[in-house]
Write a protein that holds these residues in place. Structure first.
Motif, PDB file in Angstrom:
ATOM      1  N   THR A  97       0.846  -1.195   0.000  1.00  0.00           N
ATOM      2  CA  THR A  97       0.000   0.000   0.000  1.00  0.00           C
ATOM      3  C   THR A  97       0.880   1.243   0.000  1.00  0.00           C
ATOM      4  O   THR A  97       1.865   1.309   0.738  1.00  0.00           O
ATOM      5  N   ILE A  98       0.542   2.214  -0.841  1.00  0.00           N
ATOM      6  CA  ILE A  98       1.307   3.457  -0.892  1.00  0.00           C
ATOM      7  C   ILE A  98       0.367   4.644  -0.668  1.00  0.00           C
ATOM      8  O   ILE A  98      -0.782   4.633  -1.092  1.00  0.00           O
ATOM      9  N   PHE A  99       0.893   5.645   0.026  1.00  0.00           N
ATOM     10  CA  PHE A  99       0.162   6.891   0.247  1.00  0.00           C
ATOM     11  C   PHE A  99       0.572   7.841  -0.867  1.00  0.00           C
ATOM     12  O   PHE A  99       1.574   8.540  -0.780  1.00  0.00           O
ATOM     13  N   ALA A 100      -0.223   7.858  -1.935  1.00  0.00           N
ATOM     14  CA  ALA A 100       0.155   8.605  -3.130  1.00  0.00           C
ATOM     15  C   ALA A 100      -0.317  10.048  -3.109  1.00  0.00           C
ATOM     16  O   ALA A 100       0.400  10.957  -3.525  1.00  0.00           O
ATOM     17  N   PHE A 101      -1.547  10.262  -2.633  1.00  0.00           N
ATOM     18  CA  PHE A 101      -2.108  11.619  -2.703  1.00  0.00           C
ATOM     19  C   PHE A 101      -3.122  11.796  -1.583  1.00  0.00           C
ATOM     20  O   PHE A 101      -4.191  11.188  -1.592  1.00  0.00           O
ATOM     21  N   SER A 102      -2.769  12.609  -0.603  1.00  0.00           N
ATOM     22  CA  SER A 102      -3.655  12.873   0.529  1.00  0.00           C
ATOM     23  C   SER A 102      -4.663  13.963   0.164  1.00  0.00           C
ATOM     24  O   SER A 102      -4.391  14.827  -0.681  1.00  0.00           O
ATOM     25  N   LEU A 103      -5.806  13.927   0.805  1.00  0.00           N
ATOM     26  CA  LEU A 103      -6.755  15.037   0.654  1.00  0.00           C
ATOM     27  C   LEU A 103      -6.119  16.350   1.094  1.00  0.00           C
ATOM     28  O   LEU A 103      -6.441  17.418   0.571  1.00  0.00           O
TER      29      LEU A 103
ATOM     30  N   ALA B 218      -8.051  -7.111 -12.660  1.00  0.00           N
ATOM     31  CA  ALA B 218      -8.876  -7.782 -11.654  1.00  0.00           C
ATOM     32  C   ALA B 218      -8.575  -9.269 -11.520  1.00  0.00           C
ATOM     33  O   ALA B 218      -8.843  -9.860 -10.465  1.00  0.00           O
ATOM     34  N   ASN B 219      -8.024  -9.899 -12.549  1.00  0.00           N
ATOM     35  CA  ASN B 219      -7.750 -11.335 -12.492  1.00  0.00           C
ATOM     36  C   ASN B 219      -6.352 -11.661 -11.973  1.00  0.00           C
ATOM     37  O   ASN B 219      -6.010 -12.841 -11.838  1.00  0.00           O
ATOM     38  N   ASN B 220      -5.545 -10.651 -11.706  1.00  0.00           N
ATOM     39  CA  ASN B 220      -4.202 -10.884 -11.174  1.00  0.00           C
ATOM     40  C   ASN B 220      -4.278 -11.134  -9.671  1.00  0.00           C
ATOM     41  O   ASN B 220      -4.996 -10.440  -8.953  1.00  0.00           O
ATOM     42  N   THR B 221      -3.518 -12.106  -9.202  1.00  0.00           N
ATOM     43  CA  THR B 221      -3.628 -12.495  -7.787  1.00  0.00           C
ATOM     44  C   THR B 221      -2.268 -12.674  -7.102  1.00  0.00           C
ATOM     45  O   THR B 221      -2.223 -13.117  -5.957  1.00  0.00           O
ATOM     46  N   THR B 222      -1.178 -12.331  -7.776  1.00  0.00           N
ATOM     47  CA  THR B 222       0.143 -12.538  -7.175  1.00  0.00           C
ATOM     48  C   THR B 222       0.517 -11.392  -6.239  1.00  0.00           C
ATOM     49  O   THR B 222       0.939 -11.608  -5.099  1.00  0.00           O
ATOM     50  N   THR B 223       0.365 -10.166  -6.719  1.00  0.00           N
ATOM     51  CA  THR B 223       0.734  -8.971  -5.951  1.00  0.00           C
ATOM     52  C   THR B 223      -0.413  -7.977  -5.989  1.00  0.00           C
ATOM     53  O   THR B 223      -0.963  -7.695  -7.057  1.00  0.00           O
ATOM     54  N   TYR B 224      -0.775  -7.443  -4.833  1.00  0.00           N
ATOM     55  CA  TYR B 224      -1.845  -6.449  -4.753  1.00  0.00           C
ATOM     56  C   TYR B 224      -1.231  -5.097  -4.398  1.00  0.00           C
ATOM     57  O   TYR B 224      -0.584  -4.956  -3.357  1.00  0.00           O
ATOM     58  N   LEU B 225      -1.421  -4.128  -5.280  1.00  0.00           N
ATOM     59  CA  LEU B 225      -0.894  -2.783  -5.062  1.00  0.00           C
ATOM     60  C   LEU B 225      -2.058  -1.837  -4.802  1.00  0.00           C
ATOM     61  O   LEU B 225      -2.883  -1.591  -5.683  1.00  0.00           O
ATOM     62  N   LEU B 226      -2.137  -1.327  -3.575  1.00  0.00           N
ATOM     63  CA  LEU B 226      -3.200  -0.402  -3.179  1.00  0.00           C
ATOM     64  C   LEU B 226      -2.642   1.015  -3.196  1.00  0.00           C
ATOM     65  O   LEU B 226      -1.696   1.333  -2.466  1.00  0.00           O
ATOM     66  N   VAL B 227      -3.220   1.847  -4.037  1.00  0.00           N
ATOM     67  CA  VAL B 227      -2.757   3.221  -4.202  1.00  0.00           C
ATOM     68  C   VAL B 227      -3.764   4.147  -3.532  1.00  0.00           C
ATOM     69  O   VAL B 227      -4.892   4.303  -4.003  1.00  0.00           O
ATOM     70  N   CYS B 228      -3.385   4.741  -2.414  1.00  0.00           N
ATOM     71  CA  CYS B 228      -4.280   5.628  -1.670  1.00  0.00           C
ATOM     72  C   CYS B 228      -4.219   7.022  -2.269  1.00  0.00           C
ATOM     73  O   CYS B 228      -3.199   7.718  -2.171  1.00  0.00           O
TER      74      CYS B 228
END
Length: 264
Positions: free
Chosen positions: A82-88, A151-161
């Motif tokens: 998970t990365i903190f890309a852009f805060s409010l 959506a079908n990729n399951t190896t690595t999950y990258l969450l961009v906040c």
């Protein structure tokens, strides 16, 4: 030294480096490997000033650093990033800087859509987390398309906040829980957690903030109760593999303590 000899030396250095990495990864794999690592990517502007990089290219080194971190997490067996890309709160910055951030985000989304080699190689599934309406309709639509195509990729999950703060996430979860709650039914803690943006991932095992700052800056306040906090002095584009290795060693050293606290 001839060009042929130089090439051979470079090849030998590369082979030796790859062998060293495999040895390090093998040693680390003996201990517990975190499932989820979160990053606060701090220090991009300071790095740009330090290296005389103009506003146009200020965040490019940081993007390259992110690609390296995803690669290293993949090699180490870390499934969620998970990365903190852009805060409010970033909306308070100068308009030209906000515009450049949005342009870079749009540019990188389009690169991933047009050339998905990196995504396919590491099996990356992208999630954009937060109030995506602040991105504008075109970037919002592109982000949704990228999430659908991975959506079908399951190896690595990258969450961009993006368009995210932890307090906004909590208010959103409370409101959704009340809206979905039945009459005369008490809202439970698990009801609120299900409505969190970050409910799509387990809670982070490690939170890394670059540049030596030790503040959470309104990021994942709900989820980091038992996370190891690691704050190396390196600016985000300077954060390297050895910082990752040190974070994992610290995590393994404190693993039993964290497990005990979570069970209590």
């Amino acid at each position: 030294m001839t060009s042929h000899i130089k090439f051979q030396v470079k090849q030998l250095i590369r082979i030796s480096y790859d062998f060293l990495l495999r040895c390090i990864f093998h040693i680390l794999s003996v201990g517990p490997i975190p499932t989820h690592i979160a990053f606060i990517m701090d220090g991009n502007r300071r790095y740009a000033r330090k290296n005389n990089i103009g506003l146009k290219d200020r965040y490019r080194p940081g993007f390259l650093a992110l690609m390296s971190r995803v690669k290293h997490c993949y090699e180490l067996g870390v499934k969620y990033i998970t990365i903190f890309a852009f805060s409010l709160d970033n909306l308070r910055r100068q308009p030209e800087e906000i515009q450049r951030l949005m342009e870079l985000l749009r540019e990188k989304i389009e690169v991933f859509l047009e050339n998905d080699g990196f995504i396919k190689k590491y099996g990356v599934r992208l999630y954009f987390v937060g109030n995506l309406t602040v991105l504008g309709e075109d970037i919002h639509a592109a982000a949704n398309r990228l999430m659908e195509e991975t959506a079908n990729n399951t190896t690595t999950y990258l969450l961009v906040c993006v368009g995210y703060t932890s307090t906004y996430e909590m208010v959103h979860a409370f409101e959704e829980s009340i809206h979905l709650g039945k009459e005369n039914r008490i809202i439970e803690l698990e009801d609120i957690e299900k409505q969190m943006y970050m409910s799509i991932a387990p809670k982070p095992d490690i939170l890394i903030r670059s540049s030596g700052e030790t503040r959470l800056s309104n990021f994942l306040l709900w989820q980091t109760e038992f996370s190891l906090l690691y704050c190396p002095s390196a600016l985000w584009p300077e954060l390297g593999l050895w910082h990752m290795v040190w974070a994992l060693l610290n995590y393994q050293r404190h693993y039993a303590y964290f497990q005990k606290k979570m069970k209590n």
